[in-house]
Design an enzyme around this catalytic site. Structure first.
Site, PDB file in Angstrom:
ATOM      1  CD  GLU A 163      -3.026  -1.033   2.239  1.00  0.00           C
ATOM      2  OE1 GLU A 163      -2.901  -0.189   3.150  1.00  0.00           O
ATOM      3  OE2 GLU A 163      -4.000  -1.797   2.174  1.00  0.00           O
ATOM      4  CD  GLU A 357      -3.601  -5.868   3.967  1.00  0.00           C
ATOM      5  OE1 GLU A 357      -4.395  -4.990   4.375  1.00  0.00           O
ATOM      6  OE2 GLU A 357      -2.364  -5.724   3.989  1.00  0.00           O
TER       7      GLU A 357
HETATM    8  C1  FCB Z   1      -4.418  -2.016   5.509  1.00  0.00           C
HETATM    9  C2  FCB Z   1      -3.046  -2.376   6.012  1.00  0.00           C
HETATM   10  C3  FCB Z   1      -3.030  -3.427   7.080  1.00  0.00           C
HETATM   11  C4  FCB Z   1      -4.182  -3.282   8.043  1.00  0.00           C
HETATM   12  C5  FCB Z   1      -5.487  -3.110   7.300  1.00  0.00           C
HETATM   13  C6  FCB Z   1      -6.685  -2.997   8.199  1.00  0.00           C
HETATM   14  O1  FCB Z   1      -4.402  -0.733   5.016  1.00  0.00           O
HETATM   15  O2  FCB Z   1      -2.259  -2.837   4.949  1.00  0.00           O
HETATM   16  O3  FCB Z   1      -1.794  -3.380   7.716  1.00  0.00           O
HETATM   17  O4  FCB Z   1      -3.929  -2.286   8.931  1.00  0.00           O
HETATM   18  O5  FCB Z   1      -5.423  -2.001   6.469  1.00  0.00           O
END
Ligand code: FCB
Length: 459
Positions: A163, A357
């Protein structure tokens, strides 16, 4: 909905959020250790000093990961644990920890997916200018090389950076994440350019030095925009907004294409270049070629989304109706993001997609009977996975899914108040309690899919 038999079912975490052991084995502070010590930066003054104490409880945690039946675990490596000075000497104890972690995972037939940068930049490097210093890209590649030399005989899957949108946007523009900088647009764009160079150099280093065949990608985030209704024009509107660089004053970074066009096409998008004008970075000869290394996959982190339709003056965002479901973070529940996000990304970048994620923060606690009834999480994940399955059915090349996160953990500026885990962590006793969603996800994996029936959330 049945998923392909070779689908990658995973769960994810990151080093600073779970490891603790902040000064064990010669580890030096990361920018997050520093930031946590600045008054008012992190909710409640929380720090990652102990976090889930994962470094000292690793074998048991690997047991919890394996107990899910996942075939993949996404972890990140703490650069200052491996190279305490940021550059130079490797800590054998630091690197040794990851060596043991990799072996423990493989012992359970869980493939490690390693993120090389999940925001815990060595403070020692920040003190030399951090991402504003162009040499950062070489220092990163050097660190990556040391990790690859040690682990690539057993590790195939590599994620360069996590990110950039967030650690540039919140870390270098709004100042709400470490290192807490509020740079000008010109400077933050320069820092972002160096990050992209670091990504490219890292990808190249992995390929050059790996001892076994590799699978190399990255894990960006960015607004996922879905059509607000069934009109074809809304699909076009959503696609257009999803890949627009919205150069509003303030935080320009939360977009897909400024970063991804550079990584995949080797050029910054025209609309961004026009809008940023003389603030845009001036790449040196060879930079863009260096950035655009061949990638094996696009790893998308997806939690929420926006909706769009065609308005009188072009695409416009459509608000969610009042009272629509939202997670504890106040992020709208937008399951269709796991349909349209991968679809639009695969269409534009022509790479296999992994959801790196996906998950939510919810208000979980251990009940009187010792159970954690996180029914909202089960419903959320079920809805999102059904949409991902629909994308696969429609021919989108989605190869895996990683749930965020295995354990409740240190949620950056929110400290410990946001719980994203499939396993509850009591931060006083460090006791782990699998939540109802843990058993649910285990059953999804063993059955290779989510029931088409509305989710019952059985305990
Ligand atoms: C993302 C991050 C991860 C976590 C999630 C909820 O932005 O990559 O580390 O904090 O959000």
């Amino acid at each position: 909905m049945t998923f392909p038999s070779d689908f990658v079912w995973g769960v994810a975490s990151s080093s600073y959020q779970i490891e603790g052991a902040a000064s064990q084995g010669g580890r030096t502070p990361s920018v997050w250790d520093t930031f946590c010590r600045e008054p008012g930066r992190v909710h409640g003054g929380h720090t990652g000093d102990v976090a889930c104490d994962h470094v000292n409880r690793m074998p048991a945690d690997v047991g919890l990961i394996a107990g899910l039946g996942v075939n993949a675990y996404r972890l990140s490596i703490s650069w200052p644990r491996v190279i305490p000075g940021g550059v130079g000497e490797v800590s054998q104890e630091g690197l040794g920890f990851y060596d043991r972690l990799v072996d423990a995972l493989l012992g359970h037939r869980v493939a490690p997916w390693i993120t090389l940068y999940h925001w815990d930049h060595p403070q020692a490097i920040q003190d030399r200018g951090g991402w504003l210093n162009r040499e950062s890209a070489d220092w990163f590649a050097e660190y990556v090389g040391r990790v690859v030399d040690r682990l690539s005989d057993r590790v195939a899957n590599w994620i360069t950076i996590n990110e950039p949108q967030i650690f540039i946007g919140m870390g270098h523009i709004t100042g709400t994440h470490a290192p807490g900088l509020e740079l000008s647009r010109r400077e933050s764009l320069l820092a972002a350019h160096h990050v992209m160079l670091a990504h490219g150099k890292a990808a190249q280093t992995i390929r050059e030095r790996a001892k076994t065949p590799t699978n190399v990608g990255w894990a960006p985030v960015g607004a996922v925009v879905s059509p607000a209704d069934g009109h074809e024009s809304s699909v076009d509107a959503a696609r257009e907004l999803m890949f627009r660089v919205s150069p509003t004053e303030g935080n320009w970074a939360f977009n897909n294409s400024w970063f991804a066009d550079a990584a995949v096409f080797g050029r910054y998008p025209e609309d961004g270049l026009r809008a940023f004008g003389s603030d845009a970075p001036e790449p040196r000869a060879g930079d863009m070629e260096q950035i655009a290394q061949p990638l094996d996959f696009y790893g998308a982190n997806t939690y929420t989304g926006l909706r769009a339709r065609q308005g009188a003056d072009g695409p416009e965002a459509v608000e969610f109706p009042p009272g629509s479901p939202r997670t504890m973070f106040d992020w709208p529940v937008a399951p269709e993001s796991l349909y349209w996000g991968p679809r639009f990304l695969a269409e534009r970048y022509k790479l296999p997609v992994y959801i790196m994620e996906n998950g939510l923060a919810s208000m979980d606690w251990v009940g009187e009977d010792g159970q954690v009834r996180d029914m909202g999480r089960i419903d959320f994940l079920s809805r999102y996975l059904k949409q991902l399955g629909r994308a696969i059915n429609d021919g989108v090349d989605v190869r895996g899914y990683f749930c965020w996160s295995i354990l409740d953990n240190f949620e950056w500026a929110e400290g410990y108040r946001m719980r994203f885990g499939l396993v509850h962590v009591d931060y006083q006793t460090l006791l782990r309690t699998p939540k109802a969603s843990y058993a649910w996800y285990r059953d999804v994996i063993s059955g290779r899919g989510v029931s088409a029936e509305p989710c019952q959330g059985k305990m």
